[in-house]
Write a protein that holds these residues in place. Structure first.
Motif, mmCIF file in Angstrom:
data_model
loop_
_atom_site.group_PDB
_atom_site.id
_atom_site.type_symbol
_atom_site.label_atom_id
_atom_site.label_comp_id
_atom_site.label_asym_id
_atom_site.label_seq_id
_atom_site.Cartn_x
_atom_site.Cartn_y
_atom_site.Cartn_z
ATOM 1 N N THR A 186 128.118 -27.104 -21.458
ATOM 2 C CA THR A 186 126.646 -27.545 -21.605
ATOM 3 C C THR A 186 126.132 -27.064 -22.856
ATOM 4 O O THR A 186 124.955 -27.660 -23.400
ATOM 5 C CB THR A 186 125.898 -27.237 -20.678
ATOM 6 O OG1 THR A 186 125.814 -25.601 -20.024
ATOM 7 C CG2 THR A 186 126.444 -27.942 -19.225
ATOM 8 N N ASP A 187 126.318 -25.677 -23.159
ATOM 9 C CA ASP A 187 125.464 -25.044 -24.403
ATOM 10 C C ASP A 187 124.168 -24.798 -23.642
ATOM 11 O O ASP A 187 123.322 -24.557 -24.382
ATOM 12 C CB ASP A 187 125.432 -25.845 -25.789
ATOM 13 C CG ASP A 187 125.016 -25.086 -26.768
ATOM 14 O OD1 ASP A 187 125.085 -23.727 -26.748
ATOM 15 O OD2 ASP A 187 124.257 -25.547 -27.781
ATOM 16 N N PHE A 188 124.166 -24.745 -22.471
ATOM 17 C CA PHE A 188 122.370 -24.595 -21.808
ATOM 18 C C PHE A 188 121.983 -23.473 -22.489
ATOM 19 O O PHE A 188 122.217 -22.263 -22.656
ATOM 20 C CB PHE A 188 122.869 -24.035 -20.093
ATOM 21 C CG PHE A 188 121.795 -23.808 -19.582
ATOM 22 C CD1 PHE A 188 120.516 -24.838 -19.624
ATOM 23 C CD2 PHE A 188 121.673 -22.547 -18.703
ATOM 24 C CE1 PHE A 188 119.458 -24.582 -18.828
ATOM 25 C CE2 PHE A 188 120.244 -22.391 -18.068
ATOM 26 C CZ PHE A 188 119.339 -23.326 -18.109
ATOM 27 N N ILE A 217 133.880 -18.093 -31.403
ATOM 28 C CA ILE A 217 132.902 -18.193 -32.490
ATOM 29 C C ILE A 217 132.360 -19.340 -32.471
ATOM 30 O O ILE A 217 132.671 -20.554 -32.217
ATOM 31 C CB ILE A 217 133.971 -18.096 -33.906
ATOM 32 C CG1 ILE A 217 133.059 -18.188 -35.060
ATOM 33 C CG2 ILE A 217 135.021 -19.261 -33.998
ATOM 34 C CD1 ILE A 217 133.786 -17.558 -36.420
ATOM 35 N N HIS A 218 131.018 -19.280 -32.838
ATOM 36 C CA HIS A 218 130.170 -20.608 -33.091
ATOM 37 C C HIS A 218 130.583 -21.049 -34.698
ATOM 38 O O HIS A 218 130.003 -20.276 -35.527
ATOM 39 C CB HIS A 218 128.633 -20.245 -33.176
ATOM 40 C CG HIS A 218 128.180 -20.259 -31.880
ATOM 41 N ND1 HIS A 218 128.371 -19.243 -30.848
ATOM 42 C CD2 HIS A 218 127.143 -21.140 -31.280
ATOM 43 C CE1 HIS A 218 127.695 -19.319 -29.760
ATOM 44 N NE2 HIS A 218 126.947 -20.406 -30.034
ATOM 45 N N ALA A 219 131.048 -22.177 -34.697
ATOM 46 C CA ALA A 219 132.001 -22.482 -35.984
ATOM 47 C C ALA A 219 131.578 -23.926 -36.407
ATOM 48 O O ALA A 219 131.548 -25.071 -35.729
ATOM 49 C CB ALA A 219 133.181 -22.410 -35.938
ATOM 50 N N SER A 260 132.092 -23.351 -20.155
ATOM 51 C CA SER A 260 132.511 -22.196 -21.050
ATOM 52 C C SER A 260 131.788 -21.747 -22.171
ATOM 53 O O SER A 260 132.244 -21.042 -23.107
ATOM 54 C CB SER A 260 134.015 -22.689 -21.652
ATOM 55 O OG SER A 260 133.879 -23.798 -22.382
ATOM 56 N N HIS A 261 130.501 -22.467 -22.224
ATOM 57 C CA HIS A 261 129.570 -21.993 -23.258
ATOM 58 C C HIS A 261 128.183 -22.250 -22.848
ATOM 59 O O HIS A 261 127.856 -23.497 -22.701
ATOM 60 C CB HIS A 261 130.092 -22.857 -24.582
ATOM 61 C CG HIS A 261 129.102 -22.650 -25.825
ATOM 62 N ND1 HIS A 261 129.484 -22.482 -27.046
ATOM 63 C CD2 HIS A 261 127.830 -22.306 -25.924
ATOM 64 C CE1 HIS A 261 128.704 -22.058 -27.897
ATOM 65 N NE2 HIS A 261 127.489 -21.996 -27.361
ATOM 66 N N THR A 262 127.507 -20.981 -22.560
ATOM 67 C CA THR A 262 126.222 -21.284 -22.050
ATOM 68 C C THR A 262 125.371 -19.932 -22.588
ATOM 69 O O THR A 262 125.933 -18.899 -22.919
ATOM 70 C CB THR A 262 125.695 -21.302 -20.512
ATOM 71 O OG1 THR A 262 125.654 -19.958 -20.173
ATOM 72 C CG2 THR A 262 127.113 -21.865 -19.822
ATOM 73 N N HIS A 263 124.097 -20.115 -22.883
ATOM 74 C CA HIS A 263 123.164 -19.013 -23.211
ATOM 75 C C HIS A 263 122.228 -19.092 -21.989
ATOM 76 O O HIS A 263 120.775 -19.337 -22.059
ATOM 77 C CB HIS A 263 122.268 -19.304 -24.296
ATOM 78 C CG HIS A 263 123.272 -19.763 -25.459
ATOM 79 N ND1 HIS A 263 123.438 -18.955 -26.795
ATOM 80 C CD2 HIS A 263 124.223 -20.941 -26.074
ATOM 81 C CE1 HIS A 263 124.208 -19.471 -27.651
ATOM 82 N NE2 HIS A 263 124.646 -20.505 -27.017
ATOM 83 N N ALA A 264 122.612 -18.810 -20.828
ATOM 84 C CA ALA A 264 121.853 -18.966 -19.590
ATOM 85 C C ALA A 264 120.809 -17.842 -19.258
ATOM 86 O O ALA A 264 120.073 -18.040 -18.333
ATOM 87 C CB ALA A 264 122.882 -19.220 -18.367
HETATM 88 ZN ZN LIG Z 1 125.745 -21.552 -28.464
#
Ligand SMILES: [Zn+2]
Length: 420
Positions: A323-325, A248-250, A78-82
């Motif tokens: 992953t935050d890929f 949000i990136h918190a 649920s969180h990637t910068h792919a």
């Molecule tokens: Zn991120």
């Protein structure tokens, strides 16, 4: 199309109440031994003990696939910068030599180097690169990912990223959920004026994103030197009024108030939370916000501090893992590595970690009603692992035990036999 996945040593259904799993429920996996799953037209028809599933009238008509391993819901990342143009190998080498992030930035590295590369990149190239990455996610048992923008930071490039996600999504079985993260950093053109940049995003980028139905969520990096809690709150509220659900990136680099903003804006998740305090945990629980923890970025940066997963679980906040890929802090698409880091460095139990990577990940994307568990009526999104015990997924690390990924009842990835 009717499919019967038979001969499952252990099936993790995560059957339970609707809604994200918190507290003790985070450790409940819905284990069935000697199981089978029957699927029809992309949905689960029956799941449970094999001898019971075989009694279902449709079982006789099904194509049978022998699992001979363990089965769980396909991972929801649920969180990637792919979407990014290039790996940051120079930054990586500098960091191994002890250069700080500020030092790397001073030498032209960091996020702005990713922005320059994305602005230069041809759209077709961006799509084909994303499709290659999609295969890697599927290969590791992930069938749904969120994809953020945030390396464009101008209208043309942010839209190019979202259009690439849409184009790629139509050509892969991997489901990609797009998030607008134009508020990732202040681009050089607006240097020192975050307020002016956010007005530009709201006036120029958001309307085009909404008109094209290009994103489901809006995200912001709430951090010192990036965007303040006040800016984040009014920005996310403005996005929400236009139909983009907040994320949000918190509290990633310091305790700054992002978790509170997430609660006040009705965010579906607050992510990172390395510096969350007990009052943030209380707020998140009251607000019903999923805490998405990203331990692989801490691992990759060699940090000794990790988010306090145990405090979130004790505080009855549902924890998701992702992953935050991304090219700067987490070049990793394998959720099994995240499971390992979560157990080893955050002391989550294997059961809690697996729940976080499946049903709670789905809820962090507002998708928990149709994916993330294996039960009748839900989308048939599942993965088969070459293991005898589900804990092996968290125990072996740096490995990929996945051998079959099914998305909406269809094979999305199948490991080829080495000997035909
Ligand atoms: Zn991120």
């Amino acid at each position: 199309m009717i499919l019967l996945l038979a001969n499952i040593k252990q099936l993790l259904t995560f059957r339970g109440p609707s809604g994200p799993r918190a507290g003790r429920a985070q450790g409940e996996i819905g284990l069935v031994k000697n199981a089978a799953v029957l699927m029809k037209n992309g949905r689960v028809t029956a799941a449970g003990k094999e001898r019971e599933v075989l009694r279902h009238p449709l079982a006789k008509k099904a194509r049978v696939v022998e699992a001979n391993g363990i089965v769980l819901p396909a991972f929801v990342d649920s969180h990637t910068h792919a979407v990014f143009a290039e790996p940051r190998l120079r930054d990586f080498s500098l960091r191994t030599q002890g250069v700080s992030y500020a030092g790397i930035r001073a030498r032209g590295g960091g996020i702005i180097s990713s922005v320059k590369a994305v602005r230069r990149q041809a759209p077709a190239n961006m799509v084909s690169q994303l499709l290659e990455r999609a295969e890697r996610f599927l290969e590791c048992g992930t069938a749904t990912i969120e994809v953020k923008t945030g390396y464009g930071l101008d209208k043309k490039s942010e839209l190019k990223m979202l259009e690439a996600v849409r184009a790629a999504a139509s050509r892969t079985r991997l489901e990609m959920v797009p998030t607008l993260l134009a508020a990732h950093a202040v681009p050089p053109e607006f240097k020192g004026d975050s307020g002016k940049y956010l007005r530009y995003v709201l006036d120029e980028i958001v309307p085009a994103v909404v008109a094209g139905d290009l994103a489901q969520f809006a995200d912001i990096f709430c951090e010192r030197g990036y965007f303040t809690p006040e800016e984040s709150r009014s920005y996310l509220n403005a996005c929400l009024r236009r139909g983009l659900v907040p994320k949000i990136h918190a509290e990633q680099l310091s305790n700054y108030g992002g978790a509170w903003v997430g609660v006040k804006t009705g965010a579906v998740s607050a992510d990172h939370l390395d510096y969350a305090l007990p009052r943030d945990i209380r707020d998140l629980r009251r607000g019903g916000v999923v805490a998405t923890l990203l331990p692989v970025s801490n691992f990759f940066l060699g940090l000794s501090r990790y988010p306090d997963a145990r405090a979130f679980i004790a505080g009855c906040v549902p924890v998701a893992l992702a992953t935050d890929f991304n090219p700067g802090t987490a070049p990793c698409w394998n959720m099994q590595m995240v499971l390992s880091a979560a157990c080893t460095h955050m002391k989550m139990t294997p059961e809690e970690a697996l729940c976080a990577a499946t049903i709670n990940g789905a809820h962090a994307l507002g998708a928990g009603d149709w994916t993330g568990t294996i039960e009748p009526g839900k989308q048939a999104d599942l993965a088969v692992f070459d293991a005898s015990d589900y804990r092996e997924l968290c125990y072996y690390f740096g490995a990929n035990l996945n051998k079959l990924t099914i998305k909406k009842g269809k094979t999305a990835y199948r490991k080829r036999d080495l000997i035909a």
